[in-house]
Design a protein around this motif. Structure first.
Motif, PDB file in Angstrom:
ATOM      1  N   TRP A   1       0.847  -1.179   0.000  1.00 61.86           N
ATOM      2  CA  TRP A   1       0.000   0.000   0.000  1.00 61.86           C
ATOM      3  C   TRP A   1       0.891   1.240   0.000  1.00 61.86           C
ATOM      4  CZ3 TRP A   1      -0.971  -4.467   2.574  1.00 61.86           C
ATOM      5  CH2 TRP A   1      -2.195  -5.101   2.331  1.00 61.86           C
ATOM      6  N   PRO A   2       0.405   2.347  -0.494  1.00 53.06           N
ATOM      7  CA  PRO A   2       1.242   3.565  -0.508  1.00 53.06           C
ATOM      8  C   PRO A   2       1.558   4.026   0.906  1.00 53.06           C
ATOM      9  CG  PRO A   2      -1.036   4.075  -1.077  1.00 53.06           C
ATOM     10  CD  PRO A   2      -0.931   2.582  -1.052  1.00 53.06           C
ATOM     11  N   TRP A   3       2.583   4.849   1.001  1.00 56.10           N
ATOM     12  CA  TRP A   3       3.017   5.351   2.318  1.00 56.10           C
ATOM     13  C   TRP A   3       3.384   6.815   2.135  1.00 56.10           C
ATOM     14  CZ3 TRP A   3       6.102   1.723   5.995  1.00 56.10           C
ATOM     15  CH2 TRP A   3       6.096   2.232   7.292  1.00 56.10           C
ATOM     16  N   LYS A   4       2.372   7.664   2.143  1.00 53.45           N
ATOM     17  CA  LYS A   4       2.570   9.084   1.853  1.00 53.45           C
ATOM     18  C   LYS A   4       2.219   9.990   3.025  1.00 53.45           C
ATOM     19  CE  LYS A   4       1.661   8.291  -3.077  1.00 53.45           C
ATOM     20  NZ  LYS A   4       0.793   8.602  -4.243  1.00 53.45           N
ATOM     21  N   SER A   5       1.877   9.425   4.148  1.00 55.09           N
ATOM     22  CA  SER A   5       1.534  10.231   5.322  1.00 55.09           C
ATOM     23  C   SER A   5       2.707  11.123   5.711  1.00 55.09           C
ATOM     24  CB  SER A   5       1.190   9.336   6.519  1.00 55.09           C
ATOM     25  OG  SER A   5      -0.097   8.805   6.389  1.00 55.09           O
ATOM     26  N   SER A   6       2.392  12.216   6.371  1.00 56.96           N
ATOM     27  CA  SER A   6       3.440  13.030   6.977  1.00 56.96           C
ATOM     28  C   SER A   6       4.118  12.203   8.062  1.00 56.96           C
ATOM     29  CB  SER A   6       2.846  14.307   7.578  1.00 56.96           C
ATOM     30  OG  SER A   6       1.947  13.986   8.634  1.00 56.96           O
ATOM     31  N   PRO A   7       5.356  12.538   8.437  1.00 58.78           N
ATOM     32  CA  PRO A   7       6.077  11.724   9.425  1.00 58.78           C
ATOM     33  C   PRO A   7       5.384  11.629  10.779  1.00 58.78           C
ATOM     34  CG  PRO A   7       7.592  13.149   8.248  1.00 58.78           C
ATOM     35  CD  PRO A   7       6.216  13.592   7.861  1.00 58.78           C
ATOM     36  N   THR A   8       4.599  12.636  11.133  1.00 58.28           N
ATOM     37  CA  THR A   8       3.954  12.657  12.450  1.00 58.28           C
ATOM     38  C   THR A   8       2.435  12.693  12.284  1.00 58.28           C
ATOM     39  OG1 THR A   8       4.129  15.074  12.517  1.00 58.28           O
ATOM     40  CG2 THR A   8       5.906  13.817  13.540  1.00 58.28           C
ATOM     41  N   PRO A   9       1.685  12.327  13.352  1.00 63.28           N
ATOM     42  CA  PRO A   9       0.220  12.324  13.271  1.00 63.28           C
ATOM     43  C   PRO A   9      -0.319  13.709  12.908  1.00 63.28           C
ATOM     44  CG  PRO A   9       1.001  11.191  15.238  1.00 63.28           C
ATOM     45  CD  PRO A   9       2.186  11.891  14.637  1.00 63.28           C
ATOM     46  N   PRO A  10      -1.506  13.762  12.286  1.00 62.74           N
ATOM     47  CA  PRO A  10      -2.383  12.627  11.970  1.00 62.74           C
ATOM     48  C   PRO A  10      -1.880  11.832  10.763  1.00 62.74           C
ATOM     49  CG  PRO A  10      -3.344  14.663  11.176  1.00 62.74           C
ATOM     50  CD  PRO A  10      -2.123  15.063  11.941  1.00 62.74           C
ATOM     51  N   LEU A  11      -2.003  10.502  10.857  1.00 59.54           N
ATOM     52  CA  LEU A  11      -1.533   9.608   9.811  1.00 59.54           C
ATOM     53  C   LEU A  11      -2.693   9.204   8.908  1.00 59.54           C
ATOM     54  CD1 LEU A  11       0.671   7.260  12.029  1.00 59.54           C
ATOM     55  CD2 LEU A  11       1.381   9.341  10.831  1.00 59.54           C
ATOM     56  N   LEU A  12      -2.408   9.027   7.640  1.00 56.84           N
ATOM     57  CA  LEU A  12      -3.443   8.614   6.693  1.00 56.84           C
ATOM     58  C   LEU A  12      -3.712   7.116   6.814  1.00 56.84           C
ATOM     59  CD1 LEU A  12      -2.172  10.514   3.508  1.00 56.84           C
ATOM     60  CD2 LEU A  12      -3.944  11.251   5.122  1.00 56.84           C
ATOM     61  N   PRO A  13      -4.972   6.682   6.713  1.00 55.51           N
ATOM     62  CA  PRO A  13      -5.290   5.243   6.784  1.00 55.51           C
ATOM     63  C   PRO A  13      -5.033   4.564   5.444  1.00 55.51           C
ATOM     64  CG  PRO A  13      -7.305   6.511   6.560  1.00 55.51           C
ATOM     65  CD  PRO A  13      -6.189   7.515   6.628  1.00 55.51           C
ATOM     66  N   GLU A  14      -3.757   4.357   5.124  1.00 54.84           N
ATOM     67  CA  GLU A  14      -3.383   3.923   3.779  1.00 54.84           C
ATOM     68  C   GLU A  14      -3.441   2.416   3.579  1.00 54.84           C
ATOM     69  OE1 GLU A  14      -0.300   7.180   2.180  1.00 54.84           O
ATOM     70  OE2 GLU A  14       0.337   6.239   4.042  1.00 54.84           O
ATOM     71  N   VAL A  15      -3.318   1.647   4.652  1.00 59.33           N
ATOM     72  CA  VAL A  15      -3.412   0.181   4.524  1.00 59.33           C
ATOM     73  C   VAL A  15      -4.895  -0.167   4.536  1.00 59.33           C
ATOM     74  CG1 VAL A  15      -2.742  -2.038   5.491  1.00 59.33           C
ATOM     75  CG2 VAL A  15      -1.235  -0.056   5.750  1.00 59.33           C
ATOM     76  N   SER A  16      -5.409  -0.608   3.407  1.00 61.43           N
ATOM     77  CA  SER A  16      -6.854  -0.819   3.299  1.00 61.43           C
ATOM     78  C   SER A  16      -7.149  -2.110   2.535  1.00 61.43           C
ATOM     79  CB  SER A  16      -7.515   0.372   2.593  1.00 61.43           C
ATOM     80  OG  SER A  16      -7.022   0.502   1.272  1.00 61.43           O
TER      81      SER A  16
END
Length: 635
Positions: free
Chosen positions: A475-490
């Motif tokens: 799955w992609p991993w584009k969240s910023s390094p710190t929260p809030p994190l994107l729910p990318e694993v789906s």
């Protein structure tokens, strides 16, 4: 390494030149192989003039000034270091520069702060670490005296006062915090010099400065003794049975440093959970007690070294080091024993190598008396990493080094189940198929959905155990390094009750401990509270363990009637992007083997591919095929 060295007067003259910061940036780039970041450049431009102006007003223009001085044996840098002589002793004043205008308390306590979205050490604590580090690594014969302060040149008096309050009762209180109001340029030179800890400081002669810059740094006996005591008393590094026997065998092999051979190589092989890391840490403690010791414990895994450093404490800084392509400073060919844990993760570039053996290992062994490598060939998960037992033996023979091999057979993870390790090795082998799982000595089952995996993990957490979910990098991993994190694993699936969709974030990419967010930094995802709410990958899980492990096999690895098939196009890992399916298969199998061997008490598996999921059901409790996993989990 530093970007400027000269007197305070010379620094003032250079700062007046338009290209000075750019030249410092070029020197930094040449030394580190990468340019400084924009924030770092801005801090140089804003902070250096403020410090130099204060030093000049204090009448300290002839003192020596080093900017961005890199600590020996470490990648950490001191913003500014003032060198002079006081009462006949060479003296170094550590100065930490901050351009902060605001800083907020941190839930982790007085040692941490929040500045914008960043989590940082309290400046006084940071200075204290540098002072302690220099004290214990600069050779005693230099007679160096070290002190330090933090200069927050943009901070208000209120901010400085609040920061002082946070350290009022702790050891960091002996390191002054100064704001602009504490260093008014119209104050007397004597008062400014006193506040800058430079009272009585006279210019050092060139030979003294060169002696400091050229000294061969190594850990002090006091530092080594402290680290040895800490490791010896740490429950996580206690060895039992065969582990302690192996420790003694390694000691016998390491004593080969007394022989006349040009080098000594010891390779310790063992699968997951055989105690390689615990043994390496315990031997580091043993080596610290030996006369003339100068050991290092290295690992290519930043996660592992940060965990080890936290366990042993700040005193181990420099002794425990993340190995990239740069060797640690201060190794000694006659006395240094280097322990390399997770040697299979070392960046050896086997596909692009121009030499017969990994250049990194050749340079390592040429710089120390003995090299002890802890290795599991089936944990190589990237094409630019890895070595083999055969290659290391050939290296030793080619260069005339002594060679010893020790194999760890007793397994302490997965409930001590050799059956499970043998089974998962068979399942995740290119040859396949594997035997049916019928053992009762390890808690293993297949989950029917990611949601049931999560329910199982939450139940284990509720019962007071540690549990984590990991997944392949599909799955992609584009969240910023710190929260809030994107729910990318789906993942979406269909069952008798209808369509379902599940999604969760990857673990945070930030370093450190993100206290107050219920989201640990990546190095502490496997151990700290809240980590079970994010999905880990092989890079955060490798080298770690927890009680219960839930693993999601992605579409990059699927089972067919012809065996395992690799699908690199389904991977989002840039390190594997250009591989053929044949090349990718090895790394995919190794990756899932790593993920499936983190659980000390139990494991649940789930595949997003229906055929692979059916294959797992067929292998694990085939008589229960199709039964709801929640029912299995209650047994």
């Amino acid at each position: 390494m530093h970007v400027f060295e000269g007197t305070v007067h010379e620094a003032a003259a250079r700062l007046a030149e338009p290209g000075f910061v750019a030249r410092c940036a070029a020197r930094y780039t040449a030394g580190h192989g990468r340019p400084p970041g924009e924030e770092e450049l801005a801090s140089w431009e804003n902070s250096w003039p403020a410090l130099v102006e204060a030093l000049g007003a204090a009448g300290l223009g002839e003192l020596q000034l080093l900017l961005e001085y890199e600590l020996p044996g470490s990648s950490q840098r001191i913003d500014a270091l003032i060198l002079g002589v006081r009462a006949g002793r060479l003296t170094a004043v550590v100065v930490e520069l901050k351009q902060w205008t605001a800083a907020a308390p941190h839930p982790a306590g007085a040692g941490m702060l929040r500045v914008g979205r960043r989590e940082v050490l309290h400046p006084a604590r940071q200075v204290g670490g540098y002072v302690t580090y220099l004290t214990h690594w600069v050779p005693a014969e230099l007679g160096l005296n070290v002190c330090g302060l933090a200069f927050l040149h943009n901070a208000s008096a209120d901010l400085v006062g609040h920061l002082r309050e946070q350290t009022a009762d702790g050891p960091s209180s002996c390191y002054p915090l100064l704001g602009a109001a504490d260093l008014p340029l119209d104050a007397g030179a004597a008062q400014l010099a006193e506040r800058l800890l430079c009272t009585g400081l006279e210019p050092a002669d060139r030979s003294s400065i060169d002696g400091f810059l050229q000294a061969h740094h190594r850990p002090s006996p006091q530092l080594l003794s402290r680290v040895a005591v800490t490791i010896g008393g740490h429950d996580g590094f206690r060895l039992i049975g065969d582990q302690d026997k192996v420790r003694q065998v390694i000691h016998r092999a390491v004593r080969a440093v007394d022989r006349k051979a040009p080098g000594h190589v010891v390779v310790v092989t063992g699968g997951p959970g055989t105690g390689k890391t615990a043994i390496a840490a315990r031997i580091l403690g043993d080596l610290c007690l030996m006369e003339g010791a100068n050991p290092r414990l290295l690992s290519p895994s930043g996660t592992l070294t940060q965990q080890l450093a936290r366990a042993v404490g700040d005193s181990a800084k420099g002794l425990i080091h993340t190995l990239t392509t740069t060797l640690p400073v201060g190794l000694d060919k006659d006395s240094s024993v280097v322990l390399l844990d997770e040697a299979h993760r070392a960046r050896t570039d086997p596909l692009r190598r121009r030499t017969q053996f990994p250049n990194l290992f050749t340079r390592l062994i040429q710089g120390c008396a003995a090299l002890v490598l802890f290795l599991d060939e089936r944990q190589i998960v990237r094409p630019n990493e890895g070595t083999t037992l055969d290659e290391l033996q050939q290296l030793a023979e080619t260069y005339g080094y002594t060679f010893a091999h020790i194999d760890l057979s007793t397994q302490f993870r997965c409930g001590g189940s050799r059956t499970y390790l043998d089974w998962i090795d068979a399942v995740l082998s290119a040859g396949g198929p594997a035997p049916t799982w019928r053992s009762r000595d390890y808690d293993l089952a297949v989950a029917n959905s990611p949601a049931s995996l999560e329910d199982w993990v939450n139940a284990r957490i509720h019962d007071g155990h540690s549990a984590r979910i990991t997944a392949g990098f599909c799955w992609p991993w584009k969240s910023s390094p710190t929260p809030p994190l994107l729910p990318e694993v789906s993942h979406s699936w269909h069952d008798g009750t209808g369509e379902h969709h599940w999604q969760r974030p990857w673990n945070a990419r930030a370093d450190g401990i993100l206290a107050g967010t219920n989201t640990p930094g990546r190095a502490f995802w496997a151990t700290d509270a809240g980590g079970h709410q994010q999905i880990g990958c092989v890079y955060t899980a490798q080298g770690m363990e927890y009680d219960y492990s839930a693993v999601i096999l992605g579409d990059d690895l699927t089972w067919t009637t012809n065996g395992w098939q690799a699908h690199p196009e389904k991977s989002h890992d840039p390190a594997l992007a250009e591989l053929t399916p044949h090349q990718y298969l090895r790394y995919a199998l190794n990756t899932y083997r790593v993920l499936a061997t983190r659980g000390a008490r139990g494991t649940r598996l789930y595949s997003t591919d229906p055929d692979t999921q059916a294959y797992l059901h067929q292998l694990i409790h085939p008589d229960d095929h199709g039964r709801d996993t929640a029912t299995q989990d209650r047994q």
